[in-house]
Design an enzyme around this catalytic site. Structure first.
Site, short mmCIF file in Angstrom:
data_model
loop_
_atom_site.label_atom_id
_atom_site.label_comp_id
_atom_site.label_asym_id
_atom_site.label_seq_id
_atom_site.Cartn_x
_atom_site.Cartn_y
_atom_site.Cartn_z
N HIS A 148 -1.13 40.75 -13.91
CA HIS A 148 -2.00 41.80 -13.38
C HIS A 148 -1.29 42.69 -12.36
O HIS A 148 -1.79 43.75 -12.03
CB HIS A 148 -3.28 41.20 -12.78
CG HIS A 148 -3.11 40.47 -11.48
ND1 HIS A 148 -3.00 39.10 -11.40
CD2 HIS A 148 -3.05 40.91 -10.21
CE1 HIS A 148 -2.89 38.74 -10.14
NE2 HIS A 148 -2.91 39.83 -9.40
N ASP A 178 -1.59 34.74 -16.94
CA ASP A 178 -1.41 35.78 -15.91
C ASP A 178 0.01 35.76 -15.34
O ASP A 178 0.22 35.89 -14.14
CB ASP A 178 -2.43 35.64 -14.78
CG ASP A 178 -2.50 36.90 -13.90
OD1 ASP A 178 -2.06 37.97 -14.37
OD2 ASP A 178 -2.98 36.81 -12.76
N SER A 257 0.14 38.67 -4.68
CA SER A 257 0.16 38.26 -6.08
C SER A 257 1.57 38.30 -6.64
O SER A 257 2.29 39.30 -6.49
CB SER A 257 -0.72 39.18 -6.92
OG SER A 257 -2.04 38.74 -6.93
#
Length: 514
Positions: A148, A178, A257
């Site tokens: 993402h 992911d 992230s």
């Protein structure tokens, strides 16, 4: 719109979260999952300092060595994307990220009060950037991050801790876990040694290293709160694919992230991915993908450009007290209950049946669905595993040869829009009026590919795919990417349209061919 309750969000960007891939640069570098080798960390890195009773404090922990040995192995990633004003709707149609109310609630609308007027316009907008982190895996520039973070990016810019900046290319992505693998053209880069997440214990100290809110080279610390954590059920959110997270209380925020979760020995044991929050910022718990999954996914992406995913082919749920009581299960109190077994699956060929309770894979306990997912995710189609299960309150073992979603051990190749084997031409207004259509694209330059294999002929005019209206070639590509990114076992395009003669046609195009 009002959102209440605790909501899981991806800790991706500071202002904009960039999403799914524009191109996959497949790198045929054959490196099996079990052959990743890294330099050993210093044996005294992060050693605790201990004092005798009566001294103050009794125990302190020095995080400086672990921080110093890992901070240079974490990079900042800027992903640039030009927002487009296409409308959302239809299965497989995707949508404009910037008008998604879920993300607008947490990150704000990039265009402020003018959003609704601008979403009607088709003209390109100024590129905007999202911010995330990544971890250097090899000295020659392979970097792992979250899918993402780089999703939909038109350009990726990687900044090292020494402020050197590089453009990056995408090697491969895996929305299911992911994770994404990118590459920069560099050498002699610092590498964080790969650790063993399965040996990690609840209560151990860990460090989160990343770039929250654009603050580069940030280190936070906490303990491992839980392992093999599935979060979709707890947060009542949509499943995020493979869920077997390391839960920590190390502070992680938007921008973290793709960053590193490391031990006090400076070993990588997870990739920070998500937080559990009411506000969009850290509120006590964060979640990381364990290296047991990272190593396998990264190896596949590097070798094949896509993940070679093995499946048991069963529908499962955690063994609850209610299920155990209803089904008469008394031999165990934890495990994975088999609700059904698919045809042409690994489990059916091995003799696993509905009502079995799986308790271990290769001797590793599978007390819940997350633990089972993590264990199976380590293997490729064709690998053999030993499954321990309980049937009629008796423990049994069976050898299982793992298959893929198609029921074979064939390798899966990375999807490419060119595999369709044709080009698409937008129809002019005159043709649309003649055929009574509001929009559509015409199949041109038809060559060998999945369209021809499915019976589509030159000149076919497509006006919808998977019940989503089509008006431009870009619409076709957008839907193709959404299908290939999806978690569904079936990668299918249902084309509806007409030929120039007025003859109607419906075609089912299988994109998941073996």
């Amino acid at each position: 719109m009002k959102l209440t309750g605790k909501i899981l969000i991806l800790a991706a960007g500071t202002a904009v979260l960039s999403s799914a891939v524009t191109a996959i640069a497949m790198k045929q570098v054959l490196v099996p999952a079990d052959e990743y080798t890294f330099s050993s960390p210093s044996t005294d890195a992060g050693a605790g300092r201990f004092y005798t009773v009566g001294q103050s404090p009794v125990t302190t922990t020095d995080f400086s060595k672990a921080a110093e040995s890992t901070i240079n192995g974490v990079v900042s990633i800027k992903s640039y994307v030009t927002p487009r004003g296409y409308s959302r709707g239809g299965r497989g149609g995707g949508g404009d990220f910037f008008v998604d109310p879920f993300f607008e609630y947490f990150f704000g609308s990039p265009q402020g009060n003018q959003r609704r007027q601008q979403q009607q316009q088709e003209q390109p907008r100024e590129q905007q950037s999202g911010l995330g982190s990544g971890v250097i895996l090899t000295s020659d520039g392979y970097i792992v991050t979250n899918n993402h973070v780089i999703d939909e990016a038109e350009r990726l810019e990687v900044t090292l801790n020494d402020n050197r900046t590089f453009d990056a290319t995408v090697v491969g992505t895996d929305p299911m876990s992911d994770l994404a693998l990118i590459k920069i053209d560099a050498s002699d880069l610092p590498v964080i040694p790969m650790g063993d997440s399965e040996s990690l214990k609840v209560g151990e100290w860990v460090l989160a290293v990343g770039n929250p809110f654009g603050f580069t080279s940030t280190v936070t610390t906490g303990i491992v709160s839980a392992k093999a954590r599935s979060i979709a059920g707890t947060t009542h959110s949509r499943p995020m694919g493979i869920e077997s997270y390391i839960q920590t209380d190390a502070a992680v925020n938007p921008g973290n992230s793709g960053g590193a979760l490391v031990t006090l020995e400076g070993e990588l044991i997870g990739i920070n991915t998500a937080i559990y929050s009411q506000t969009g910022n850290y509120a006590g718990y964060s979640f990381a993908i364990p290296t047991s999954i990272v190593k396998k996914v990264v190896s596949d992406l590097r070798q094949f450009g896509t993940v070679q995913r093995a499946v048991l082919g069963i529908s499962i749920s955690d063994l609850t007290n209610e299920i155990a009581k209803d089904k008469g299960v008394t031999a165990v109190t934890k495990g994975v209950y088999v609700n059904s077994v698919n045809d042409r699956s690994s489990a059916r060929e091995a003799g696993i049946e509905e009502g079995d309770v799986i308790t271990a894979i290769n001797g590793v306990s599978t007390g819940n669905v997350a633990q089972l997912q993590e264990q199976v995710a380590k293997y490729r189609p064709g690998d053999k595993i030993k499954v321990t299960f309980v049937r009629d309150n008796s423990t049994k073992n069976v050898d299982v040869k793992l298959l893929n979603n198609q029921g074979t051990t064939n390798l899966t190749k990375a999807g490419d829009f060119a595999d369709l084997g044709c080009a698409f031409k937008k129809l002019d207004e005159k043709t649309l009026r003649q055929l009574g259509l509001s929009g559509g694209v015409q199949v041109v330059d038809l060559k060998d590919g999945v369209f021809r294999d499915s019976g589509v002929r030159q000149g076919f005019i497509i006006y919808s795919i998977n019940d989503t209206r089509i008006s431009s070639p870009e619409d076709v590509e957008k839907i193709y990417k959404a299908i290939m990114k999806g978690n569904s076992d079936e990668k299918l395009m249902i084309l509806r349209g007409v030929y120039p003669t007025g003859k109607r046609g419906i075609y089912a195009v299988d994109l998941g061919g073996e």
